[in-house]
Write a protein that holds these residues in place. Structure first.
Motif, PDB file in Angstrom:
ATOM      1  N   SER A  16      10.134   7.198  11.034  1.00 27.31           N
ATOM      2  CA  SER A  16      10.745   6.267  11.963  1.00 27.31           C
ATOM      3  C   SER A  16      11.090   7.020  13.249  1.00 27.31           C
ATOM      4  N   TRP A  17      10.477   6.634  14.358  1.00 26.03           N
ATOM      5  CA  TRP A  17      10.681   7.332  15.628  1.00 26.03           C
ATOM      6  C   TRP A  17      11.869   6.790  16.405  1.00 26.03           C
ATOM      7  N   ARG A  18      12.437   5.679  15.974  1.00 26.61           N
ATOM      8  CA  ARG A  18      13.595   5.090  16.645  1.00 26.61           C
ATOM      9  C   ARG A  18      14.796   5.136  15.713  1.00 26.61           C
ATOM     10  N   ALA A  19      15.868   5.700  16.202  1.00 23.92           N
ATOM     11  CA  ALA A  19      17.084   5.756  15.394  1.00 23.92           C
ATOM     12  C   ALA A  19      17.510   4.341  15.020  1.00 23.92           C
ATOM     13  N   GLY A  20      17.872   4.164  13.770  1.00 25.25           N
ATOM     14  CA  GLY A  20      18.347   2.861  13.335  1.00 25.25           C
ATOM     15  C   GLY A  20      17.253   1.876  12.986  1.00 25.25           C
ATOM     16  N   LYS A  21      16.007   2.264  13.200  1.00 23.70           N
ATOM     17  CA  LYS A  21      14.893   1.370  12.849  1.00 23.70           C
ATOM     18  C   LYS A  21      14.249   1.869  11.554  1.00 23.70           C
ATOM     19  N   SER A  22      14.144   0.979  10.604  1.00 27.87           N
ATOM     20  CA  SER A  22      13.526   1.339   9.321  1.00 27.87           C
ATOM     21  C   SER A  22      12.023   1.102   9.405  1.00 27.87           C
ATOM     22  N   LEU A  23      11.342   2.040  10.037  1.00 26.49           N
ATOM     23  CA  LEU A  23       9.909   1.888  10.258  1.00 26.49           C
ATOM     24  C   LEU A  23       9.163   3.113   9.739  1.00 26.49           C
ATOM     25  N   GLY A  24       7.860   2.986   9.626  1.00 30.50           N
ATOM     26  CA  GLY A  24       7.030   4.102   9.204  1.00 30.50           C
ATOM     27  C   GLY A  24       6.672   4.020   7.724  1.00 30.50           C
ATOM     28  N   LEU A  25       5.759   4.890   7.314  1.00 28.80           N
ATOM     29  CA  LEU A  25       5.249   4.869   5.944  1.00 28.80           C
ATOM     30  C   LEU A  25       6.345   5.086   4.910  1.00 28.80           C
ATOM     31  N   GLY A  26       7.389   5.832   5.293  1.00 29.93           N
ATOM     32  CA  GLY A  26       8.479   6.071   4.356  1.00 29.93           C
ATOM     33  C   GLY A  26       9.178   4.771   3.950  1.00 29.93           C
ATOM     34  N   PHE A  27       9.220   3.825   4.852  1.00 34.55           N
ATOM     35  CA  PHE A  27       9.835   2.531   4.559  1.00 34.55           C
ATOM     36  C   PHE A  27       8.798   1.494   4.127  1.00 34.55           C
ATOM     37  N   HIS A  28       7.623   1.585   4.674  1.00 33.67           N
ATOM     38  CA  HIS A  28       6.568   0.608   4.392  1.00 33.67           C
ATOM     39  C   HIS A  28       5.284   1.331   4.008  1.00 33.67           C
ATOM     40  N   PRO A  29       5.214   1.775   2.770  1.00 34.80           N
ATOM     41  CA  PRO A  29       4.060   2.572   2.328  1.00 34.80           C
ATOM     42  C   PRO A  29       2.797   1.719   2.164  1.00 34.80           C
ATOM     43  N   ALA A  30       1.694   2.411   2.009  1.00 36.41           N
ATOM     44  CA  ALA A  30       0.437   1.727   1.709  1.00 36.41           C
ATOM     45  C   ALA A  30       0.552   0.999   0.381  1.00 36.41           C
ATOM     46  N   THR A  31      -0.247  -0.074   0.224  1.00 40.12           N
ATOM     47  CA  THR A  31      -0.273  -0.772  -1.061  1.00 40.12           C
ATOM     48  C   THR A  31      -1.155   0.020  -2.027  1.00 40.12           C
ATOM     49  N   THR A  32      -1.042  -0.265  -3.313  1.00 40.34           N
ATOM     50  CA  THR A  32      -1.805   0.516  -4.293  1.00 40.34           C
ATOM     51  C   THR A  32      -2.884  -0.256  -5.054  1.00 40.34           C
ATOM     52  N   PRO A  33      -2.792  -1.579  -5.231  1.00 40.04           N
ATOM     53  CA  PRO A  33      -3.861  -2.258  -5.988  1.00 40.04           C
ATOM     54  C   PRO A  33      -5.201  -2.147  -5.259  1.00 40.04           C
ATOM     55  N   ARG A  34      -6.204  -1.683  -5.949  1.00 36.12           N
ATOM     56  CA  ARG A  34      -7.530  -1.550  -5.346  1.00 36.12           C
ATOM     57  C   ARG A  34      -8.219  -2.907  -5.355  1.00 36.12           C
ATOM     58  N   THR A  35      -8.873  -3.217  -4.265  1.00 33.38           N
ATOM     59  CA  THR A  35      -9.546  -4.505  -4.115  1.00 33.38           C
ATOM     60  C   THR A  35     -11.048  -4.291  -4.152  1.00 33.38           C
ATOM     61  N   HIS A  36     -11.754  -5.188  -4.823  1.00 30.67           N
ATOM     62  CA  HIS A  36     -13.210  -5.099  -4.895  1.00 30.67           C
ATOM     63  C   HIS A  36     -13.802  -6.441  -4.501  1.00 30.67           C
ATOM     64  N   SER A  37     -14.793  -6.418  -3.641  1.00 33.52           N
ATOM     65  CA  SER A  37     -15.416  -7.658  -3.202  1.00 33.52           C
ATOM     66  C   SER A  37     -15.979  -8.418  -4.406  1.00 33.52           C
ATOM     67  N   PRO A  38     -15.717  -9.734  -4.481  1.00 34.36           N
ATOM     68  CA  PRO A  38     -16.249 -10.521  -5.604  1.00 34.36           C
ATOM     69  C   PRO A  38     -17.713 -10.917  -5.394  1.00 34.36           C
ATOM     70  N   PHE A  39     -18.262 -10.572  -4.229  1.00 35.43           N
ATOM     71  CA  PHE A  39     -19.618 -11.019  -3.904  1.00 35.43           C
ATOM     72  C   PHE A  39     -20.657  -9.952  -4.232  1.00 35.43           C
ATOM     73  N   THR A  40     -21.836 -10.391  -4.632  1.00 35.39           N
ATOM     74  CA  THR A  40     -22.930  -9.450  -4.892  1.00 35.39           C
ATOM     75  C   THR A  40     -23.498  -8.967  -3.559  1.00 35.39           C
ATOM     76  N   LEU A  41     -24.172  -7.830  -3.599  1.00 36.63           N
ATOM     77  CA  LEU A  41     -24.775  -7.294  -2.379  1.00 36.63           C
ATOM     78  C   LEU A  41     -25.791  -8.286  -1.801  1.00 36.63           C
ATOM     79  N   GLU A  42     -26.539  -8.923  -2.681  1.00 40.00           N
ATOM     80  CA  GLU A  42     -27.528  -9.917  -2.245  1.00 40.00           C
ATOM     81  C   GLU A  42     -26.847 -11.071  -1.499  1.00 40.00           C
TER      82      GLU A  42
END
Ligand SMILES: [Zn+2]
Ligand SMILES: [Zn+2]
Length: 104
Positions: A61-87
């Motif tokens: 968080s680069w601003r004092a008092g602001k809850s920002l950045g990866l420490g507060f809002h981390p990346a999500t973890t569920p992996r997503t896979h396209s339901p569509f075939t390559l074709e």
């Protein structure tokens, strides 16, 4: 808030939050730059929209008092896979790729 998804939906490579290779559509469908260029031709397999580089969220968080950045809002973890075939994806992109994103 933008979801920072952990992988490319097509080739499944890891796309950590600091990756310069992550691309997203307006719905946050997430792919790697290589798949977007060589397979998807800037057409999202799901919504048909184009892609932009995913912004890199600061680690702290680069601003004092602001809850920002990866420490507060981390990346999500569920992996997503396209339901569509390559074709299916190839037929979908062939229909749409020559239409400018603003006209889709
Ligand atoms: Zn990929
Ligand atoms: Zn999409």
């Amino acid at each position: 808030m933008l979801e920072l998804r952990p992988n490319c939906e097509l080739c499944d490579r890891d796309l950590p939050p600091d990756s310069p290779d992550a691309r997203i559509c307006s719905y946050e469908c997430t792919y790697c730059a290589d798949c977007v260029e060589t397979v998807l031709h800037d057409v999202c397999p799901t919504c048909g929209g184009n892609f932009a580089p995913r912004p890199i969220r600061p680690t702290k968080s680069w601003r004092a008092g602001k809850s920002l950045g990866l420490g507060f809002h981390p990346a999500t973890t569920p992996r997503t896979h396209s339901p569509f075939t390559l074709e299916d994806i190839q037929a979908h992109t062939a229909r749409i790729r020559d239409i400018a994103p603003k006209d889709r």
